[in-house]
Design a protein around this motif. Structure first.
Motif, PDB file in Angstrom:
ATOM      1  N   ASN A  99       0.908  -1.154  -0.043  1.00 18.83           N
ATOM      2  CA  ASN A  99      -0.166  -0.082   0.039  1.00 18.83           C
ATOM      3  C   ASN A  99       0.784   1.119   0.051  1.00 18.83           C
ATOM      4  N   PHE A 100       1.636   1.378   1.044  1.00 18.97           N
ATOM      5  CA  PHE A 100       2.386   2.636   1.174  1.00 18.97           C
ATOM      6  C   PHE A 100       3.847   2.058   2.023  1.00 18.97           C
ATOM      7  N   LEU A 101       4.735   3.162   1.888  1.00 19.71           N
ATOM      8  CA  LEU A 101       5.794   2.937   2.788  1.00 19.71           C
ATOM      9  C   LEU A 101       5.982   4.058   3.798  1.00 19.71           C
ATOM     10  N   CYS A 102       6.599   3.784   5.158  1.00 22.25           N
ATOM     11  CA  CYS A 102       6.692   4.712   5.961  1.00 22.25           C
ATOM     12  C   CYS A 102       8.184   4.587   6.695  1.00 22.25           C
ATOM     13  N   ASN A 103       9.009   5.680   6.569  1.00 21.18           N
ATOM     14  CA  ASN A 103      10.311   5.671   7.364  1.00 21.18           C
ATOM     15  C   ASN A 103       9.846   6.090   8.588  1.00 21.18           C
ATOM     16  N   LEU A 104      10.587   5.364   9.460  1.00 19.51           N
ATOM     17  CA  LEU A 104      10.475   5.518  11.021  1.00 19.51           C
ATOM     18  C   LEU A 104      11.839   5.972  11.739  1.00 19.51           C
ATOM     19  N   GLY A 105      11.724   6.756  12.782  1.00 18.90           N
ATOM     20  CA  GLY A 105      13.010   6.948  13.447  1.00 18.90           C
ATOM     21  C   GLY A 105      12.837   8.252  14.221  1.00 18.90           C
ATOM     22  N   TYR A 106      13.927   8.827  14.584  1.00 18.04           N
ATOM     23  CA  TYR A 106      14.015   9.962  15.446  1.00 18.04           C
ATOM     24  C   TYR A 106      14.581  10.952  14.321  1.00 18.04           C
ATOM     25  N   GLY A 107      13.705  11.935  13.985  1.00 14.38           N
ATOM     26  CA  GLY A 107      13.842  12.853  12.917  1.00 14.38           C
ATOM     27  C   GLY A 107      14.842  14.140  13.469  1.00 14.38           C
ATOM     28  N   ASP A 108      15.609  14.605  12.456  1.00 15.94           N
ATOM     29  CA  ASP A 108      16.335  15.945  12.724  1.00 15.94           C
ATOM     30  C   ASP A 108      15.348  17.091  12.262  1.00 15.94           C
ATOM     31  N   ALA A 109      14.946  17.509  13.564  1.00 17.39           N
ATOM     32  CA  ALA A 109      13.966  18.995  13.333  1.00 17.39           C
ATOM     33  C   ALA A 109      14.758  19.967  12.485  1.00 17.39           C
ATOM     34  N   SER A 110      15.998  20.097  12.657  1.00 15.39           N
ATOM     35  CA  SER A 110      17.002  21.168  12.024  1.00 15.39           C
ATOM     36  C   SER A 110      16.731  21.211  10.369  1.00 15.39           C
ATOM     37  N   ALA A 111      16.372  20.045  10.105  1.00 13.19           N
ATOM     38  CA  ALA A 111      16.440  19.806   8.640  1.00 13.19           C
ATOM     39  C   ALA A 111      14.778  19.744   7.998  1.00 13.19           C
ATOM     40  N   LEU A 112      13.924  20.212   8.865  1.00 13.38           N
ATOM     41  CA  LEU A 112      12.565  20.115   8.394  1.00 13.38           C
ATOM     42  C   LEU A 112      12.435  21.413   7.340  1.00 13.38           C
ATOM     43  N   PHE A 113      11.435  21.129   6.296  1.00 14.92           N
ATOM     44  CA  PHE A 113      11.049  22.274   5.557  1.00 14.92           C
ATOM     45  C   PHE A 113      10.194  23.102   6.334  1.00 14.92           C
ATOM     46  N   PRO A 114       9.498  24.314   5.756  1.00 20.15           N
ATOM     47  CA  PRO A 114       8.790  24.947   6.669  1.00 20.15           C
ATOM     48  C   PRO A 114       7.467  24.402   6.263  1.00 20.15           C
ATOM     49  N   ARG A 115       6.532  24.485   7.140  1.00 20.75           N
ATOM     50  CA  ARG A 115       5.266  23.888   7.235  1.00 20.75           C
ATOM     51  C   ARG A 115       4.454  24.271   5.926  1.00 20.75           C
ATOM     52  N   GLN A 116       4.000  23.339   5.093  1.00 27.77           N
ATOM     53  CA  GLN A 116       3.079  23.738   4.001  1.00 27.77           C
ATOM     54  C   GLN A 116       1.732  24.227   4.319  1.00 27.77           C
ATOM     55  N   ASP A 117       0.995  24.779   3.433  1.00 28.69           N
ATOM     56  CA  ASP A 117      -0.225  25.216   3.899  1.00 28.69           C
ATOM     57  C   ASP A 117      -1.309  24.106   3.911  1.00 28.69           C
ATOM     58  N   ARG A 118      -2.584  24.194   4.427  1.00 28.24           N
ATOM     59  CA  ARG A 118      -3.423  23.393   4.602  1.00 28.24           C
ATOM     60  C   ARG A 118      -4.837  24.200   4.134  1.00 28.24           C
ATOM     61  N   PHE A 119      -5.761  23.382   3.556  1.00 27.32           N
ATOM     62  CA  PHE A 119      -6.886  23.773   3.291  1.00 27.32           C
ATOM     63  C   PHE A 119      -7.947  24.384   4.738  1.00 27.32           C
ATOM     64  N   GLU A 120      -8.421  25.164   4.364  1.00 28.46           N
ATOM     65  CA  GLU A 120      -9.361  25.788   5.637  1.00 28.46           C
ATOM     66  C   GLU A 120     -10.587  24.815   5.292  1.00 28.46           C
ATOM     67  N   PHE A 121     -11.517  24.798   6.357  1.00 27.22           N
ATOM     68  CA  PHE A 121     -12.551  24.209   6.420  1.00 27.22           C
ATOM     69  C   PHE A 121     -13.656  24.585   5.380  1.00 27.22           C
ATOM     70  N   ASP A 122     -13.741  25.809   5.315  1.00 25.52           N
ATOM     71  CA  ASP A 122     -14.656  26.292   4.076  1.00 25.52           C
ATOM     72  C   ASP A 122     -14.300  25.976   2.747  1.00 25.52           C
ATOM     73  N   GLU A 123     -12.845  25.581   2.710  1.00 26.17           N
ATOM     74  CA  GLU A 123     -12.585  25.492   1.105  1.00 26.17           C
ATOM     75  C   GLU A 123     -12.784  23.965   0.622  1.00 26.17           C
ATOM     76  N   VAL A 124     -13.079  23.000   1.614  1.00 27.79           N
ATOM     77  CA  VAL A 124     -13.158  21.790   1.133  1.00 27.79           C
ATOM     78  C   VAL A 124     -14.314  21.095   2.037  1.00 27.79           C
ATOM     79  N   CYS A 125     -14.746  21.652   3.010  1.00 32.02           N
ATOM     80  CA  CYS A 125     -15.983  20.920   3.636  1.00 32.02           C
ATOM     81  C   CYS A 125     -17.420  21.635   3.575  1.00 32.02           C
ATOM     82  N   GLN A 126     -18.490  20.675   3.598  1.00 30.49           N
ATOM     83  CA  GLN A 126     -19.684  21.149   3.583  1.00 30.49           C
ATOM     84  C   GLN A 126     -20.510  20.552   4.668  1.00 30.49           C
ATOM     85  N   VAL A 127     -21.184  21.237   5.563  1.00 34.82           N
ATOM     86  CA  VAL A 127     -22.323  20.624   6.337  1.00 34.82           C
ATOM     87  C   VAL A 127     -23.804  20.856   5.841  1.00 34.82           C
ATOM     88  N   LEU A 128     -24.425  19.853   5.320  1.00 38.21           N
ATOM     89  CA  LEU A 128     -25.465  19.613   4.736  1.00 38.21           C
ATOM     90  C   LEU A 128     -26.737  19.396   5.777  1.00 38.21           C
TER      91      LEU A 128
END
Length: 196
Positions: free
Chosen positions: A167-196
């Motif tokens: 199905n998919f792969l997942c690397n596991l361990g203790y990550g080096d936080a100093s090498a992280l990319f800036p967090r990427q954007d996420r959709f807001e509720f109203d962009e992708v959700c509806q309450v019917l």
């Protein structure tokens, strides 16, 4: 149910990140067993539990995986302390008399229905994969899930009898936080959700 505190929310969601660079720190088999134990409590349809996991710790095992990886995923995967190959068992329904014991007809719902078997196994192993990532985070591990690989090559190398499919792969361990990319954007509720 009890609402978890903000520290737990941060650990599992808001402060958790996908890691690509790893500290040279071993992940013990005991920790992997804890991860599975936590994960296996998550719900699946009819308690079918189709997920099957190979934990690749040795360099030899990772080298067997390497040719199936897209070039951009090779270095980070070879350097990860553990690479989990998450697959799904296409014969999961054989275990339903045990896993869904209150419904004596559960197994017969799947027999001979290849499309239903495959869609159920893939969907529920994906759900379990989400629990897998959260369980890793809950135990202080970092996770780097990815789908940039050749499924057929992984299946040939690790699941040659055809019963289990990757199905998919997942690397596991203790990550080096100093090498992280800036967090990427996420959709807001109203962009992708509806309450019917």
């Amino acid at each position: 149910m009890t609402v978890i505190d903000n520290t737990a929310v941060e650990t599992l969601f808001t402060e958790a990140r996908t890691h690509n660079v790893w500290k040279d720190q071993e992940v013990s088999e005991e920790k992997l067993r804890e991860l599975y134990h936590l994960m296996h409590f998550g719900p699946t349809s009819m308690n079918c539990q189709p997920l099957r996991v190979l934990f690749l710790k040795s360099q030899d095992a990772k080298e067997r995986l390497k040719p199936a990886l897209l070039p951009g995923n090779q270095e980070k995967t070879m350097k990860a302390p553990v690479v989990a190959v998450l697959g799904y068992d296409t014969e999961f329904y054989q275990h339903l008399p045990r896993m869904f014991s209150h419904n004596k007809d559960a197994k017969s719902l799947f027999e001979g229905k290849t499309d239903f078997i495959n869609s159920t196994a893939f969907r529920n192993s994906s759900i379990q994969g989400g629990y897998f990532i959260l369980a890793a985070r809950a135990l202080g591990l970092n996770a780097g899930p990815m789908s940039g690989f050749n499924n057929a090559a992984v299946d040939e190398a690790f699941f040659p009898d055809g019963q289990v499919k990757s199905n998919f792969l997942c690397n596991l361990g203790y990550g080096d936080a100093s090498a992280l990319f800036p967090r990427q954007d996420r959709f807001e509720f109203d962009e992708v959700c509806q309450v019917l």
